[in-house]
Design an enzyme around this catalytic site. Structure first.
Site, mmCIF file in Angstrom:
data_model
loop_
_atom_site.group_PDB
_atom_site.id
_atom_site.type_symbol
_atom_site.label_atom_id
_atom_site.label_comp_id
_atom_site.label_asym_id
_atom_site.label_seq_id
_atom_site.Cartn_x
_atom_site.Cartn_y
_atom_site.Cartn_z
ATOM 1 N N GLY A 77 -8.806 -3.956 -3.937
ATOM 2 C CA GLY A 77 -8.119 -2.673 -3.826
ATOM 3 C C GLY A 77 -8.350 -1.769 -5.017
ATOM 4 N N SER A 153 -0.178 3.446 -8.733
ATOM 5 C CA SER A 153 -0.708 4.016 -9.970
ATOM 6 C C SER A 153 -2.232 4.016 -9.989
ATOM 7 C CB SER A 153 -0.182 3.236 -11.176
ATOM 8 O OG SER A 153 -0.649 1.896 -11.140
ATOM 9 N N ASP A 298 3.626 -6.617 -9.383
ATOM 10 C CA ASP A 298 2.719 -7.749 -9.159
ATOM 11 C C ASP A 298 3.323 -9.098 -9.546
ATOM 12 O OD1 ASP A 298 0.695 -6.342 -7.996
ATOM 13 O OD2 ASP A 298 -0.533 -6.169 -9.794
ATOM 14 N N LYS A 325 -0.344 -4.002 -0.330
ATOM 15 C CA LYS A 325 -1.239 -4.809 -1.162
ATOM 16 C C LYS A 325 -2.188 -5.618 -0.267
ATOM 17 C CE LYS A 325 0.519 -3.859 -5.329
ATOM 18 N NZ LYS A 325 -0.267 -3.405 -6.495
#
Length: 415
Positions: A77, A153, A298, A325
Site C-alpha cells: 500500500g 497519512s 498499526d 489496510k
C-alpha cells in the site's frame, strides 16, 4: 504454510538480543527521496517485501520509456501511494500502476484528485477511485493543493515527498481534523535532514523547491512496528529480558508510543546507545486499557491480542484507517478473537474487548494476506497452542520474524 506455535511453561527469556532491520516507513520514504536525489546513500534499510517492491519499481526510471509499462506492487500500500505521486511527475513516462486483488479494492481517489489539482494526468483503468491507474508523467508547475486531513497519512506524505523536486514546491492545505500526525512529521523530518526547507503551521504545510541536496548517508532507524511483537512477547511471558537493535529514545516513528503503552502492561524499557531492552515487571495492576490510537493504528492488533493474553479489557479508538489496510483489520480482529473465545465489539473506528481469562486452544488464525495479523497473534502462543495460517505473509514487512521467534524459545512447526 500453516505453523503450529507452542511454548514450554513457565516461559522465560534471559537477556537475549534480536537485530531488527530498518523501518519500512522510513525506508520507503528515503527510497523515493533517493530516486529524486541519487547522491543520497542509505544504510540499515528494511529487507521487507514492500521495500523491495518499492526499490524495483523506482528502478524503472533508469530504463528507456515505453508505453503501457505495467508496475505491479502486489500488496504494498505504501508503494502504491508514493509511486502514484512519483510517476505523476516523471516527465515522458507512461505507466499502469497496479497490485494484488486486495490492492484493487483499496481507495486511491483522494490522492489522485489531489495530484490532478496540481495538473497531473491520471486515469482509472477499471473502477473509478481504485487501482489500477494509468499515469502519464509530466512537468508539474501548480503548487497549491488541498486534501482531507483525516485520510491515510501516506496520501499526504506522497505529495510532500515529491514536492521539493517540483518547480514551485507545494502549499498543501489539510481540510478538517488531522490524523496520523507522527507519520507526517516523519516525512518532514527526513526532508529537513536533507536541508530541504519546510513549514507546518495550523493546517498548512509548505515544501520549498530544491533541485539538489548535499551528498550524505541516511541511516534508517529499526522498525518500531516490528518491535511491537516483542513488547507483547515480554508482557505475556513469565519472566523476560529482550534487547532490540537499533533503536533510540527519540524517534521519528509514531509507534515508539509502545514504550508508554506497554509500561501500563508491565513492560519497562531501557535505552543504552543504539539498543533498547524490554524487561517484564511481574507486579502490575490494570483492569482496562483505554487508548486513542489515531496516530498509531498499526499497533492496534498487537495491543488487543496482548490484552486478551493478559486477561484484561481494552477500549481502542481512532482506528478508522484500519478498514482500508491489507484487509479490514477491525472485522478480521473481531472474527479471529471471537474464535479464541473473546467477547469483542467493533465499530467503524473503535474496538472494545471485555476482560476474560478463558482462551480457546489450538485455534486456526486466518491472516487475510495481512502480515500484521500473523505477527500480532504469534505471542499468544505463550498462553495456548495456536495455529497461524499462511504464515509466510510476514515477509511483507518482517521476513525474519519466525526465525527470530524461534531464537527466543517459541516452538514452531509446520503442519
Amino acid at each position: 504454510m500453516n505453523l503450529l506455535l507452542t511454548t514450554s511453561s513457565p516461559f522465560t527469556i534471559d537477556n537475549l538480543q534480536v537485530n531488527i532491520t530498518g523501518s519500512k516507513s522510513e525506508t520507503n520514504r528515503l527510497l523515493l527521496l533517493q530516486a529524486l536525489y541519487p547522491n543520497i546513500a542509505l544504510a540499515n534499510t528494511s529487507n521487507s517485501d514492500d521495500s523491495e517492491v518499492m526499490q524495483k519499481a523506482l528502478a524503472i526510471n533508469h530504463q528507456a520509456p515505453t508505453t503501457n509499462q505495467i508496475v505491479d506492487i502486489h500488496h504494498a500500500g505504501t508503494a502504491m501511494r508514493f509511486l502514484t505521486a512519483y510517476f505523476a511527475g516523471s516527465e515522458g513516462r507512461e505507466i499502469v500502476l497496479t497490485g494484488s486483488q486486495r490492492m484493487t479494492e483499496r481507495p486511491i481517489q483522494v490522492l489522485v484528485e489531489a495530484l490532478q489539482q496540481l495538473g497531473a494526468h491520471i486515469t482509472y483503468e477499471n473502477q473509478v477511485g481504485y487501482p489500477p491507474i494509468r499515469i502519464k508523467g509530466q512537468k508539474i508547475t501548480a503548487n497549491k493543493v488541498s486534501i482531507p486531513a483525516n485520510v491515510s497519512s501516506q496520501y499526504i506524505s506522497a505529495l510532500l515527498l515529491i514536492a521539493p523536486k517540483l518547480e514551485n514546491g507545494i502549499e498543501l492545505t489539510l481540510v478538517g481534523e488531522i490524523t496520523s500526525v507522527p507519520y507526517i512529521k516523519m516525512t518532514l523530518a527526513l526532508l529537513n535532514d536533507l536541508d530541504i526547507q519546510t513549514s507546518f503551521e495550523g493546517n498548512m504545510i509548505k515544501i520549498y523547491p530544491q533541485q539538489a541536496v548535499a551528498t550524505k548517508t541516511m541511516t534508517v532507524e529499526s522498525d518500531w512496528s516490528s518491535a511491537s511483537y516483542f513488547f507483547s512477547l515480554v508482557a505475556l511471558s513469565d519472566q523476560a529480558s529482550i534487547s532490540l537493535t537499533s533503536y533510540k529514545p527519540t524517534s521519528l516513528q509514531g509507534d515508539s508510543a509502545l514504550v508508554g503503552i506497554y509500561a501500563q502492561m508491565g513492560v519497562t524499557t531501557h535505552f543504552d546507545e543504539n539498543k533498547m531492552t524490554l524487561v517484564k515487571q511481574p507486579d502490575f495492576k490494570l483492569e482496562t486499557l483505554n487508548l486513542e490510537l489515531n496516530n498509531t493504528p498499526d499497533i492496534a492488533q498487537t495491543i488487543v491480542v496482548t490484552c486478551l493474553g493478559l486477561g484484561i479489557g481494552c477500549h481502542l479508538t481512532g482506528l478508522h484507517t484500519l478498514k482500508i489496510k491489507e484487509t479490514d483489520r477491525l472485522e478480521a480482529l473481531r472474527i479471529e478473537l471471537t474464535k479464541l473465545g473473546a467477547n469483542i465489539m467493533v465499530t467503524n473506528d473503535s474496538l472494545t474487548l471485555v476482560a476474560s481469562n478463558a482462551i480457546n486452544p489450538n485455534v486456526k488464525i486466518a491472516t487475510y494476506n495481512d502480515h500484521r495479523m500473523a505477527m500480532a497473534f504469534a505471542p499468544l502462543a505463550l498462553k495456548v497452542p495456536i495455529i497461524i495460517e499462511n504464515a509466510e505473509v510476514v515477509s511483507k514487512s518482517y521476513p525474519d520474524f519466525w526465525t527470530d521467534m524461534k531464537s527466543l524459545g517459541l516452538q514452531i512447526s509446520e503442519i
